[in-house]
Design a protein around this motif. Structure first.
Motif, PDB file in Angstrom:
ATOM      1  N   GLU A  69      -4.891  -0.704  -4.538  1.00 55.79           N
ATOM      2  CA  GLU A  69      -3.897  -0.358  -5.556  1.00 55.79           C
ATOM      3  C   GLU A  69      -4.563   0.004  -6.877  1.00 55.79           C
ATOM      4  O   GLU A  69      -4.398   1.106  -7.383  1.00 55.79           O
ATOM      5  CB  GLU A  69      -2.924  -1.525  -5.756  1.00 55.79           C
ATOM      6  CG  GLU A  69      -2.146  -1.926  -4.505  1.00 55.79           C
ATOM      7  CD  GLU A  69      -1.027  -0.960  -4.156  1.00 55.79           C
ATOM      8  OE1 GLU A  69      -0.811   0.022  -4.903  1.00 55.79           O
ATOM      9  OE2 GLU A  69      -0.361  -1.170  -3.117  1.00 55.79           O
ATOM     10  N   SER A 113       6.644  -6.744  -0.643  1.00 57.04           N
ATOM     11  CA  SER A 113       7.527  -5.889   0.153  1.00 57.04           C
ATOM     12  C   SER A 113       8.962  -6.397   0.023  1.00 57.04           C
ATOM     13  O   SER A 113       9.227  -7.397  -0.639  1.00 57.04           O
ATOM     14  CB  SER A 113       7.089  -5.892   1.613  1.00 57.04           C
ATOM     15  OG  SER A 113       7.036  -7.224   2.124  1.00 57.04           O
ATOM     16  N   MET A 154       8.682  -5.750  -7.957  1.00 59.02           N
ATOM     17  CA  MET A 154       8.630  -4.632  -7.020  1.00 59.02           C
ATOM     18  C   MET A 154       9.472  -4.933  -5.800  1.00 59.02           C
ATOM     19  O   MET A 154      10.202  -4.053  -5.297  1.00 59.02           O
ATOM     20  CB  MET A 154       7.172  -4.387  -6.604  1.00 59.02           C
ATOM     21  CG  MET A 154       6.987  -3.110  -5.792  1.00 59.02           C
ATOM     22  SD  MET A 154       7.274  -1.642  -6.809  1.00 59.02           S
ATOM     23  CE  MET A 154       7.890  -0.489  -5.574  1.00 59.02           C
ATOM     24  N   THR A 203      12.711  -2.705  -4.912  1.00 59.21           N
ATOM     25  CA  THR A 203      12.775  -2.011  -3.620  1.00 59.21           C
ATOM     26  C   THR A 203      14.039  -2.382  -2.863  1.00 59.21           C
ATOM     27  O   THR A 203      14.681  -1.536  -2.231  1.00 59.21           O
ATOM     28  CB  THR A 203      11.537  -2.346  -2.767  1.00 59.21           C
ATOM     29  OG1 THR A 203      10.349  -2.005  -3.489  1.00 59.21           O
ATOM     30  CG2 THR A 203      11.548  -1.580  -1.451  1.00 59.21           C
ATOM     31  N   PHE A 231       1.549  -0.308  -8.643  1.00 60.30           N
ATOM     32  CA  PHE A 231       2.792   0.323  -8.171  1.00 60.30           C
ATOM     33  C   PHE A 231       3.330   1.387  -9.133  1.00 60.30           C
ATOM     34  O   PHE A 231       4.496   1.785  -9.019  1.00 60.30           O
ATOM     35  CB  PHE A 231       3.901  -0.709  -7.922  1.00 60.30           C
ATOM     36  CG  PHE A 231       3.524  -1.824  -7.003  1.00 60.30           C
ATOM     37  CD1 PHE A 231       2.970  -1.583  -5.758  1.00 60.30           C
ATOM     38  CD2 PHE A 231       3.742  -3.142  -7.376  1.00 60.30           C
ATOM     39  CE1 PHE A 231       2.631  -2.627  -4.906  1.00 60.30           C
ATOM     40  CE2 PHE A 231       3.413  -4.193  -6.543  1.00 60.30           C
ATOM     41  CZ  PHE A 231       2.851  -3.940  -5.308  1.00 60.30           C
ATOM     42  N   HIS A 283       2.969   4.657  -9.490  1.00 57.94           N
ATOM     43  CA  HIS A 283       3.485   5.905  -8.923  1.00 57.94           C
ATOM     44  C   HIS A 283       4.714   5.670  -8.048  1.00 57.94           C
ATOM     45  O   HIS A 283       5.645   6.483  -8.040  1.00 57.94           O
ATOM     46  CB  HIS A 283       2.386   6.617  -8.142  1.00 57.94           C
ATOM     47  CG  HIS A 283       1.201   6.989  -8.986  1.00 57.94           C
ATOM     48  ND1 HIS A 283       1.312   7.820 -10.075  1.00 57.94           N
ATOM     49  CD2 HIS A 283      -0.112   6.626  -8.921  1.00 57.94           C
ATOM     50  CE1 HIS A 283       0.132   7.969 -10.656  1.00 57.94           C
ATOM     51  NE2 HIS A 283      -0.745   7.250  -9.979  1.00 57.94           N
ATOM     52  N   ARG A 284       4.738   4.539  -7.343  1.00 60.57           N
ATOM     53  CA  ARG A 284       5.900   4.249  -6.503  1.00 60.57           C
ATOM     54  C   ARG A 284       7.146   4.014  -7.370  1.00 60.57           C
ATOM     55  O   ARG A 284       8.240   4.473  -7.055  1.00 60.57           O
ATOM     56  CB  ARG A 284       5.630   3.023  -5.633  1.00 60.57           C
ATOM     57  CG  ARG A 284       6.604   2.879  -4.467  1.00 60.57           C
ATOM     58  CD  ARG A 284       6.392   1.606  -3.693  1.00 60.57           C
ATOM     59  NE  ARG A 284       5.003   1.396  -3.320  1.00 60.57           N
ATOM     60  CZ  ARG A 284       4.594   0.301  -2.689  1.00 60.57           C
ATOM     61  NH1 ARG A 284       5.455  -0.656  -2.390  1.00 60.57           N
ATOM     62  NH2 ARG A 284       3.319   0.157  -2.361  1.00 60.57           N
ATOM     63  N   GLN A 324       8.455   7.241  -8.692  1.00 62.31           N
ATOM     64  CA  GLN A 324       9.224   7.967  -7.676  1.00 62.31           C
ATOM     65  C   GLN A 324      10.661   7.463  -7.630  1.00 62.31           C
ATOM     66  O   GLN A 324      11.601   8.260  -7.488  1.00 62.31           O
ATOM     67  CB  GLN A 324       8.551   7.818  -6.314  1.00 62.31           C
ATOM     68  CG  GLN A 324       7.256   8.606  -6.178  1.00 62.31           C
ATOM     69  CD  GLN A 324       6.581   8.374  -4.847  1.00 62.31           C
ATOM     70  OE1 GLN A 324       6.904   7.443  -4.112  1.00 62.31           O
ATOM     71  NE2 GLN A 324       5.621   9.224  -4.512  1.00 62.31           N
TER      72      GLN A 324
END
Length: 363
Positions: free
Chosen positions: A27, A76, A142, A146, A171, A173-174, A177
């Motif tokens: 990362e 996650s 995160m 998510t 994280f 760039h995620r 997005q």
């Protein structure tokens, strides 16, 4: 490689079964995401924001005696139940995390316990959220973000993250997005310094009340979740208290010891100037001693006593009112107008320092 299979007929994964590492994703420097699956095909059931404990064989030659247990927040989301991931950052004295970065590869199986923990927005439903994190404290945020994305929930989230430099933002760039595809998520970063030869157009400096007001003007209406090093979380709590935030709507996780149950949660007792509590300030250079309240600022007491302390902004930003504290304790919540080095040397900002008991200053 055998394709993972979601076995809905089976029970959710339990810690009786070893986890198999399936992927390692770098990362940032000294940070990687490790993804695991259950070899049986069992699925993972947990709340976003919870943590898992890994049993790491840091000294395989010593057998079980060489193992250490380390807790990591799950990065996650349970909305993606085929696998479970943790994102770890090695600190200078890390043992377990450095073992993971050097030795944990796809195919390796390890013992794990959990998931568990009470740090989850599922436990505190709200229309608006404010996520505040620093460093690897971004991981539970995160997971929750998510979940909100995958579930299609219209949760209004303001996501604030502090890092040393842009390349240290995990994280990034995620998250960008996500932001590019929804109006329900606002993303704000602040860094201590830019990367060499890298332009940075975001916030710079330590997170402050002023930044928070710009990032989330309606912060008083939001459920706040905070995770990061203890000094960072302390600073966030001080900011919110001084801004009049209802701390019943504040929740935090710790790097040190994630809490498993509500009963285990420690009582947070922050230092807060008390309304009506008596204090006293001695202005040593002027030979003046003035009684006051803890809710008074040093600057206000000085002016009331006929003394002049040069000042500008009056909210801890410009640093004009910096003076030396000779003795006693003050509660200071500033906005970047004083350095840590100055604080260590005994300096305070008179405009945002409240006396706790008897205080002596060089004025």
């Amino acid at each position: 490689m055998k394709k993972p299979r979601l076995n809905w007929a089976a029970e959710p994964w339990s810690d009786d079964e070893l986890l198999e590492c399936t992927m390692v994703v770098p990362e940032t420097p000294d940070t990687a995401t490790f993804t695991f699956r259950a070899p049986s095909g069992a699925w993972f059931d947990y709340q976003p924001g919870q943590f898992i404990t890994l049993d790491l064989p840091v000294d395989p030659a010593r057998g079980a005696a060489g193992n250490v247990q380390r807790t990591y927040t799950i990065s996650s989301s349970p909305s993606r139940p085929l696998s479970i991931s943790v994102t770890v950052k090695a600190q200078p004295l890390s043992v377990g995390t450095r073992w993971m970065l050097q030795n944990l590869k796809p195919g390796v199986r390890i013992k794990a316990f959990g998931p568990s923990g009470i740090f989850s927005f599922h436990k505190h439903p709200a229309r608006k959220y404010l996520f505040i994190s620093a460093g690897s404290g971004i991981t539970p945020m995160m997971s929750m973000t998510t979940w909100a994305w995958d579930s299609g929930e219209a949760s209004d989230i303001v996501f604030v993250h502090a890092a040393r430099r842009p390349s240290d933002i995990i994280f990034r760039h995620r998250l960008e997005q996500f932001v590019n595809r929804t109006t329900n998520l606002q993303l704000h970063f602040t860094v201590e310094e830019p990367d060499t030869f890298g332009a940075w157009y975001g916030y710079r400096g330590r997170l402050s009340q002023i930044m928070l007001g710009l990032m989330a003007p309606d912060y008083l209406e939001r459920e706040v979740f905070c995770c990061g090093p203890e000094p960072f979380m302390q600073a966030v709590r001080d900011m919110l208290v001084s801004l009049g935030f209802d701390m019943d709507h504040y929740h935090q996780e710790s790097f040190g010891a994630p809490i498993k149950t509500e009963a285990d949660a420690p009582v947070i007792e922050d230092t807060v100037p008390e309304e009506g509590a008596k204090a006293q300030i001695t202005f040593a250079d002027s030979g003046v001693t003035a009684p006051c309240a803890e809710t008074d600022t040093v600057l206000a007491v000085a002016k009331r006593s006929g003394l002049n302390i040069p000042s500008g902004c009056t909210f801890g930003l410009c640093g004009t009112c910096k003076i030396r504290k000779l003795s006693g304790e003050v509660h200071m919540v500033h906005n970047g107008g004083i350095s840590d080095e100055d604080i260590d040397e005994g300096f305070i900002l008179a405009c945002c320092s409240h006396p706790l008991g008897k205080v002596e200053v060089a004025v």
